[in-house]
Write an enzyme that holds these catalytic residues in place. Structure first.
Site, mmCIF file in Angstrom:
data_model
loop_
_atom_site.group_PDB
_atom_site.id
_atom_site.type_symbol
_atom_site.label_atom_id
_atom_site.label_comp_id
_atom_site.label_asym_id
_atom_site.label_seq_id
_atom_site.Cartn_x
_atom_site.Cartn_y
_atom_site.Cartn_z
ATOM 1 N N ASP A 1 0.818 -1.220 0.000
ATOM 2 C CA ASP A 1 0.000 0.000 0.000
ATOM 3 C C ASP A 1 0.848 1.265 0.000
ATOM 4 O O ASP A 1 0.675 2.132 -0.850
ATOM 5 C CB ASP A 1 -0.927 0.043 1.228
ATOM 6 C CG ASP A 1 -2.140 -0.872 1.058
ATOM 7 O OD1 ASP A 1 -2.448 -1.254 -0.082
ATOM 8 O OD2 ASP A 1 -2.765 -1.206 2.093
ATOM 9 N N ARG B 1 -0.081 5.244 17.115
ATOM 10 C CA ARG B 1 -0.435 6.217 16.071
ATOM 11 C C ARG B 1 -0.108 7.668 16.402
ATOM 12 O O ARG B 1 0.454 8.383 15.584
ATOM 13 C CB ARG B 1 -1.920 6.080 15.699
ATOM 14 C CG ARG B 1 -2.331 4.719 15.150
ATOM 15 C CD ARG B 1 -1.367 4.162 14.170
ATOM 16 N NE ARG B 1 -1.849 2.940 13.522
ATOM 17 C CZ ARG B 1 -1.103 2.183 12.738
ATOM 18 N NH1 ARG B 1 0.157 2.501 12.514
ATOM 19 N NH2 ARG B 1 -1.589 1.097 12.195
ATOM 20 N N ASP C 1 -7.572 3.906 12.794
ATOM 21 C CA ASP C 1 -6.241 4.497 12.650
ATOM 22 C C ASP C 1 -6.266 5.807 11.873
ATOM 23 O O ASP C 1 -5.531 6.742 12.189
ATOM 24 C CB ASP C 1 -5.280 3.484 12.014
ATOM 25 C CG ASP C 1 -4.932 2.373 12.998
ATOM 26 O OD1 ASP C 1 -4.877 2.667 14.206
ATOM 27 O OD2 ASP C 1 -4.727 1.231 12.570
ATOM 28 N N SER D 1 -4.418 -8.970 8.286
ATOM 29 C CA SER D 1 -3.861 -7.633 8.383
ATOM 30 C C SER D 1 -3.292 -7.501 9.786
ATOM 31 O O SER D 1 -3.994 -7.719 10.778
ATOM 32 C CB SER D 1 -4.957 -6.598 8.145
ATOM 33 O OG SER D 1 -4.577 -5.387 8.753
HETATM 34 N N1 ARG Z 1 -8.494 -2.596 16.197
HETATM 35 C C1 ARG Z 1 -7.267 -2.059 16.642
HETATM 36 C C2 ARG Z 1 -7.390 -0.606 16.958
HETATM 37 O O1 ARG Z 1 -8.302 0.031 16.480
HETATM 38 C C3 ARG Z 1 -6.117 -2.313 15.699
HETATM 39 C C4 ARG Z 1 -6.229 -1.682 14.338
HETATM 40 C C5 ARG Z 1 -5.156 -2.119 13.353
HETATM 41 N N2 ARG Z 1 -5.223 -3.526 13.214
HETATM 42 C C6 ARG Z 1 -4.663 -4.268 12.235
HETATM 43 N N3 ARG Z 1 -4.803 -5.544 12.332
HETATM 44 N N4 ARG Z 1 -3.984 -3.754 11.258
HETATM 45 O O2 ARG Z 1 -6.575 -0.069 17.660
#
Ligand code: ARG
Length: 398
Positions: free
Chosen positions: A10, A90, A119, A171
Site C-alpha cells: 500500500d 499512532r 487508525d 492484516s
Molecule cells: N483494532 C485495533 C485498533 O483500532 C487495531 C487496528 C489495526 N489492526 C490491524 N490488524 N492492522 O486499535
C-alpha cells in the site's frame, strides 16, 4: 508531502500515486516501534519507488516511556480486553510526521489507513491538533482501485516491487506493546482463531506444563527490574513478551466497537503488556487507599476511550495523566507472578508504601483490631437503612 511509510504494498503504491495524482514530492517516514522488522532496507526501497528522501527513527524508547507507561499507569483497557497497542502507536507516529514536515517544509502529510478504521482518525486528529495548517491525504480513502489485484497491477505497471503475491491472510499491526490481527477467517466472529494467526504466543494447551515464576520491580510506577536484575524498558518489554508468549499469556479475542460505528472482530497478543498490567494493578491494590483506588478505576475507562478514539493530544488526556502521575508515586515495590498455560497470576506483592497491616488483618493472637468498635460502626453505617426499614420498604414500581 511526508508519508508514513511501512515499505508494504500500500505505502509503496501510495508514493507513486501521490506523485502522479497530486504532483507531490514525497518524503517517506518510517518509525521503529519494535515491529520486529529491519528498517534500514526501506531506505533503498523508498528511493527506488519514487520517494525523494526517507527519514527513519528508532522510537521504541519514546513509545514505551511516553505512551505505554502512561496507559499502564492509567490501567487503560478498551472494552475490557484490548491493551491499545496500535492505538498508542499512532499519535507518536503522527507527532514525527509533523516534525519531519516542518523540517522539510512539507505542506501535507499522508498515511495508508482506510476510511473505515480507527487508525485514520488517530492520524488525522493528532495531526490536526499538532499542526492545523497541514493537509492530510489518505489515498486509500480516495483512490479507486477496485481491489488488491487492481493495485498490484498498478504496482507492476510502475515497476514497484511486489513481493511473492500469495495473499497474506491477515492484516497485522505490530509493535513492542502488542500485536493486532484481523481479516481473513477472523471476520467470522463464530470462527475460532486458527493457531497460525498468532505470531508470538504459544497456544495455552501447548504451553509448558511447568509454571514460570517472575518478580517484577517497580519504582514510582515504572517497571525497573525482572527477577532482581535492573533492566531498561526497551529490554524488559521484549523479554516479557518472550516469556509470556512461551506460556501462552496475553492472547485475546474481541468483537470491538470501532469509532466509525461498526463492530469488528480482532485478535490481539500482548504478553508483556498483560504481565505488566497485572503486576501494576497488584501493587496499586496494596498501596492505594480505597477511595483513590475506586475513583481511579472509574477514570481508566475514560482514558482508554480517549486513546482508542484518537484523542491523545487532548486536554483531558493530559489532565488525566496528571492525576495518574500523582498516584504513581506510591507504586514502588515488587510483585511475584506465575505464568502457566495462558494464565498470569500474581502470587505475592510487597512495597515500602504498603497499607496492609498484619496486626489489623490477622485473626491470630496478635490481632489488634478493636472488635468492639464493629458494633458502633454497624449502627451508624446502617442507620439510614434502619430508618427506611421503619418507614416500611416500598418498591419503586408497585
Ligand atoms: N483494532 C485495533 C485498533 O483500532 C487495531 C487496528 C489495526 N489492526 C490491524 N490488524 N492492522 O486499535
Amino acid at each position: 508531502i511526508v508519508l508514513a511509510y511501512s515499505g508494504g504494498l500500500d505505502t509503496s503504491v501510495i508514493i507513486r500515486w501521490l506523485k502522479e495524482q497530486y504532483g507531490y514530492d514525497v518524503a517517506a517516514f518510517s518509525a521503529d516501534l519494535g515491529q520486529g522488522e529491519q528498517l534500514e532496507p526501506l531506505r533503498e526501497k523508498a528511493l527506488r519507488t519514487g520517494a525523494s528522501q526517507i527519514v527513519i527513527e528508532d522510537l521504541r524508547r519514546e513509545f514505551l516511556e511516553d505512551f505505554c507507561m502512561r496507559a499502564l499507569a492509567a490501567q487503560a483497557v478498551y472494552e475490557g480486553k484490548y491493551l491499545l497497542s496500535t492505538a498508542l502507536g499512532r499519535p507518536l507516529i503522527a507527532k514525527y510526521l509533523v516534525d519531519v514536515a516542518r523540517m522539510t517544509g512539507a505542506t501535507a502529510v499522508a498515511h495508508g489507513s482506510t476510511g473505515k478504521g480507527n487508525d485514520q482518525v488517530r492520524f488525522d486528529v493528532s495531526i490536526m491538533a499538532l499542526a492545523p495548517e497541514l493537509k492530510v491525504v489518505a489515498p486509500l480513502r480516495e483512490w479507486d482501485f477496485s481491489g488488491r489485484a487492481d493495485e498490484i497491477e498498478y504496482a507492476q505497471k510502475h515497476g514497484i516491487p511486489v513481493e511473492a503475491t500469495k495473499e497474506k491472510p491477515y492484516s497485522i499491526d505490530r509493535n513492542l506493546w502488542g500485536i493486532s490481527i484481523e481479516c481473513g477467517v477472523l471476520e467470522d466472529p463464530w470462527a475460532e482463531p486458527p493457531n497460525d494467526a498468532y505470531l508470538i504466543t504459544a497456544s495455552p494447551e501447548d504451553a509448558p506444563g511447568e509454571p514460570l515464576c517472575l518478580e517484577i520491580g517497580f519504582q514510582e510506577g515504572r517497571p525497573i527490574s525482572l527477577d532482581g536484575e535492573e533492566m531498561s524498558l526497551v529490554d524488559l518489554v521484549p523479554r516479557l513478551n518472550e516469556l509470556g508468549g512461551r506460556h501462552g499469556v496475553g492472547r485475546c479475542d474481541l468483537v470491538e466497537d470501532r469509532l466509525v460505528g461498526i463492530k469488528s472482530r480482532e485478535i490481539y497478543e500482548a504478553p508483556g503488556a498483560t504481565i505488566l498490567y497485572k503486576a501494576y494493578a497488584e501493587l496499586e491494590q496494596l498501596v492505594l487507599d480505597r477511595e483513590t483506588l475506586h475513583f481511579k478505576q472509574a477514570l481508566s475507562d475514560k482514558y482508554a476511550q480517549l486513546v482508542y478514539f484518537g484523542l491523545w493530544f487532548s486536554p483531558l488526556r493530559e489532565a488525566l495523566d496528571s492525576f495518574f502521575d500523582n498516584i504513581k508515586r506510591l507504586v514502588t515495590g515488587v510483585v511475584r507472578l506465575k505464568l502457566h498455560k495462558g494464565n498470569c497470576t500474581p502470587t505475592g506483592r510487597k512495597s515500602p508504601h504498603s497499607l496492609y497491616q498484619y496486626r489489623l488483618a490477622t485473626y491470630d493472637q496478635e490481632d489488634a483490631f478493636e472488635h468492639k468498635d464493629g458494633e458502633a460502626f454497624c449502627k451508624l453505617w446502617g442507620l439510614p437503612w434502619k430508618v427506611i426499614g421503619e418507614r416500611g420498604r416500598r418498591r419503586i414500581k408497585e
